[in-house]
Write a protein that holds these residues in place. Structure first.
Motif, PDB file in Angstrom:
ATOM      1  N   TRP A 148      74.486  42.392  22.596  1.00 44.25           N
ATOM      2  CA  TRP A 148      74.398  42.327  21.137  1.00 44.25           C
ATOM      3  C   TRP A 148      75.795  42.292  20.513  1.00 44.25           C
ATOM      4  O   TRP A 148      76.050  41.510  19.594  1.00 44.25           O
ATOM      5  CB  TRP A 148      73.609  43.527  20.615  1.00 44.25           C
ATOM      6  CG  TRP A 148      73.521  43.557  19.132  1.00 44.25           C
ATOM      7  CD1 TRP A 148      72.741  42.781  18.330  1.00 44.25           C
ATOM      8  CD2 TRP A 148      74.289  44.390  18.252  1.00 44.25           C
ATOM      9  NE1 TRP A 148      72.959  43.094  17.011  1.00 44.25           N
ATOM     10  CE2 TRP A 148      73.918  44.085  16.933  1.00 44.25           C
ATOM     11  CE3 TRP A 148      75.244  45.376  18.457  1.00 44.25           C
ATOM     12  CZ2 TRP A 148      74.466  44.709  15.840  1.00 44.25           C
ATOM     13  CZ3 TRP A 148      75.791  46.008  17.359  1.00 44.25           C
ATOM     14  CH2 TRP A 148      75.406  45.670  16.067  1.00 44.25           C
ATOM     15  N   SER A 180      78.590  41.286  21.874  1.00 39.23           N
ATOM     16  CA  SER A 180      79.340  40.071  22.211  1.00 39.23           C
ATOM     17  C   SER A 180      78.812  38.832  21.501  1.00 39.23           C
ATOM     18  O   SER A 180      79.535  37.846  21.368  1.00 39.23           O
ATOM     19  CB  SER A 180      79.329  39.841  23.723  1.00 39.23           C
ATOM     20  OG  SER A 180      78.033  39.521  24.163  1.00 39.23           O
ATOM     21  N   THR A 181      77.568  38.870  21.066  1.00 38.80           N
ATOM     22  CA  THR A 181      76.981  37.684  20.421  1.00 38.80           C
ATOM     23  C   THR A 181      76.623  37.929  18.966  1.00 38.80           C
ATOM     24  O   THR A 181      75.832  37.179  18.399  1.00 38.80           O
ATOM     25  CB  THR A 181      75.731  37.228  21.198  1.00 38.80           C
ATOM     26  OG1 THR A 181      74.768  38.285  21.176  1.00 38.80           O
ATOM     27  CG2 THR A 181      76.061  36.839  22.613  1.00 38.80           C
ATOM     28  N   LYS A 182      77.200  38.960  18.385  1.00 40.91           N
ATOM     29  CA  LYS A 182      76.849  39.350  17.024  1.00 40.91           C
ATOM     30  C   LYS A 182      77.063  38.232  16.010  1.00 40.91           C
ATOM     31  O   LYS A 182      76.270  38.042  15.110  1.00 40.91           O
ATOM     32  CB  LYS A 182      77.663  40.592  16.641  1.00 40.91           C
ATOM     33  CG  LYS A 182      77.181  41.277  15.413  1.00 40.91           C
ATOM     34  CD  LYS A 182      77.777  42.646  15.235  1.00 40.91           C
ATOM     35  CE  LYS A 182      79.279  42.601  15.195  1.00 40.91           C
ATOM     36  NZ  LYS A 182      79.886  43.858  14.790  1.00 40.91           N
ATOM     37  N   ASN A 183      78.132  37.453  16.154  1.00 40.11           N
ATOM     38  CA  ASN A 183      78.458  36.425  15.167  1.00 40.11           C
ATOM     39  C   ASN A 183      78.089  35.018  15.628  1.00 40.11           C
ATOM     40  O   ASN A 183      78.540  34.039  15.055  1.00 40.11           O
ATOM     41  CB  ASN A 183      79.956  36.474  14.851  1.00 40.11           C
ATOM     42  CG  ASN A 183      80.346  37.796  14.226  1.00 40.11           C
ATOM     43  OD1 ASN A 183      79.571  38.378  13.463  1.00 40.11           O
ATOM     44  ND2 ASN A 183      81.519  38.294  14.550  1.00 40.11           N
ATOM     45  N   ILE A 184      77.279  34.919  16.686  1.00 39.77           N
ATOM     46  CA  ILE A 184      76.886  33.616  17.210  1.00 39.77           C
ATOM     47  C   ILE A 184      75.406  33.401  16.913  1.00 39.77           C
ATOM     48  O   ILE A 184      74.571  34.224  17.265  1.00 39.77           O
ATOM     49  CB  ILE A 184      77.142  33.540  18.733  1.00 39.77           C
ATOM     50  CG1 ILE A 184      78.627  33.756  19.033  1.00 39.77           C
ATOM     51  CG2 ILE A 184      76.684  32.202  19.283  1.00 39.77           C
ATOM     52  CD1 ILE A 184      78.937  33.868  20.513  1.00 39.77           C
ATOM     53  N   ASN A 185      75.081  32.276  16.297  1.00 43.57           N
ATOM     54  CA  ASN A 185      73.687  31.955  15.989  1.00 43.57           C
ATOM     55  C   ASN A 185      73.230  30.808  16.884  1.00 43.57           C
ATOM     56  O   ASN A 185      73.691  29.686  16.745  1.00 43.57           O
ATOM     57  CB  ASN A 185      73.542  31.574  14.518  1.00 43.57           C
ATOM     58  CG  ASN A 185      72.098  31.312  14.144  1.00 43.57           C
ATOM     59  OD1 ASN A 185      71.179  31.666  14.884  1.00 43.57           O
ATOM     60  ND2 ASN A 185      71.906  30.685  13.008  1.00 43.57           N
ATOM     61  N   LYS A 217      79.964  36.425  25.808  1.00 42.48           N
ATOM     62  CA  LYS A 217      80.443  35.641  24.668  1.00 42.48           C
ATOM     63  C   LYS A 217      80.723  34.210  25.115  1.00 42.48           C
ATOM     64  O   LYS A 217      80.360  33.250  24.430  1.00 42.48           O
ATOM     65  CB  LYS A 217      81.701  36.297  24.102  1.00 42.48           C
ATOM     66  CG  LYS A 217      82.153  35.730  22.795  1.00 42.48           C
ATOM     67  CD  LYS A 217      83.304  36.545  22.265  1.00 42.48           C
ATOM     68  CE  LYS A 217      82.992  36.849  20.829  1.00 42.48           C
ATOM     69  NZ  LYS A 217      83.823  37.832  20.231  1.00 42.48           N
ATOM     70  N   GLN A 276      77.420  32.332  25.777  1.00 42.04           N
ATOM     71  CA  GLN A 276      76.736  31.952  24.532  1.00 42.04           C
ATOM     72  C   GLN A 276      77.452  30.813  23.827  1.00 42.04           C
ATOM     73  O   GLN A 276      76.812  29.927  23.269  1.00 42.04           O
ATOM     74  CB  GLN A 276      76.602  33.165  23.603  1.00 42.04           C
ATOM     75  CG  GLN A 276      75.669  34.210  24.123  1.00 42.04           C
ATOM     76  CD  GLN A 276      74.253  33.703  24.325  1.00 42.04           C
ATOM     77  OE1 GLN A 276      73.859  32.651  23.845  1.00 42.04           O
ATOM     78  NE2 GLN A 276      73.465  34.452  25.057  1.00 42.04           N
ATOM     79  N   ASN A 277      78.783  30.827  23.846  1.00 47.88           N
ATOM     80  CA  ASN A 277      79.514  29.704  23.244  1.00 47.88           C
ATOM     81  C   ASN A 277      79.253  28.417  24.007  1.00 47.88           C
ATOM     82  O   ASN A 277      79.142  27.344  23.412  1.00 47.88           O
ATOM     83  CB  ASN A 277      81.009  30.012  23.189  1.00 47.88           C
ATOM     84  CG  ASN A 277      81.345  30.974  22.079  1.00 47.88           C
ATOM     85  OD1 ASN A 277      80.713  30.980  21.032  1.00 47.88           O
ATOM     86  ND2 ASN A 277      82.346  31.806  22.306  1.00 47.88           N
TER      87      ASN A 277
END
Length: 142
Positions: free
Chosen positions: A53, A55-60, A128, A131-132
């Motif tokens: 959560w 590491s991916t908080k700002n990734i949609n 991160k 996810q990117n």
């Protein structure tokens, strides 16, 4: 392909539980072993979920986010369990048998906590990055 991934995750989970069970020793009651394993895996699941959560908080990612989250979380929980829980189980067993003093047990727990922290920090950046990469693949398809 997804079936193979799920099969590998299942094998990792079985291996993690088996190792922890064996490291708890023969003299430990089955009830205590079960409690140790369930609590250990639950704590590890919560830690990996928290790291994911963060590491991916700002990734949609949109639609594929929940599938990716589940796959990554379920893949890394047994890896973390294998890295930490069997050694903690053996230390706990030795402590119960009187072969390990409380100070030694405390030092081992601190060492395992530091190892787990390092692993979680590495996973933070790895999640991160994963996810990117997924986000880039999704944007290329559109």
């Amino acid at each position: 392909m997804i079936l193979f991934i799920y099969l590998c995750i299942l094998v990792l989970n079985v291996l993690a539980i088996f190792l922890t069970y064996r490291f708890l020793g023969e003299n430990t009651e089955k009830k205590d072993k079960l409690i140790f394993i369930v609590v250990g895996v639950a704590v590890m699941y919560m830690l990996v979920t928290l790291v994911y959560w963060l590491s991916t908080k700002n990734i949609n990612l949109g639609e594929g986010a929940s599938t990716a989250k589940n796959l990554i979380t379920f893949a890394f929980v047994p890896v973390n369990v294998i890295a930490v829980l069997p050694f903690l189980a053996r230390s706990y067993y030795y402590s119960k048998m009187g072969k390990l003093q409380k100070d030694q047990l405390k030092n081992r727990i601190i060492l395992l906590a530091v190892i787990l922290l390092v692993v979680l920090i590495i996973e933070f950046f790895y999640f991160k990055n994963i996810q990117n990469g997924i986000l880039n693949i999704i944007s290329l398809k559109n």
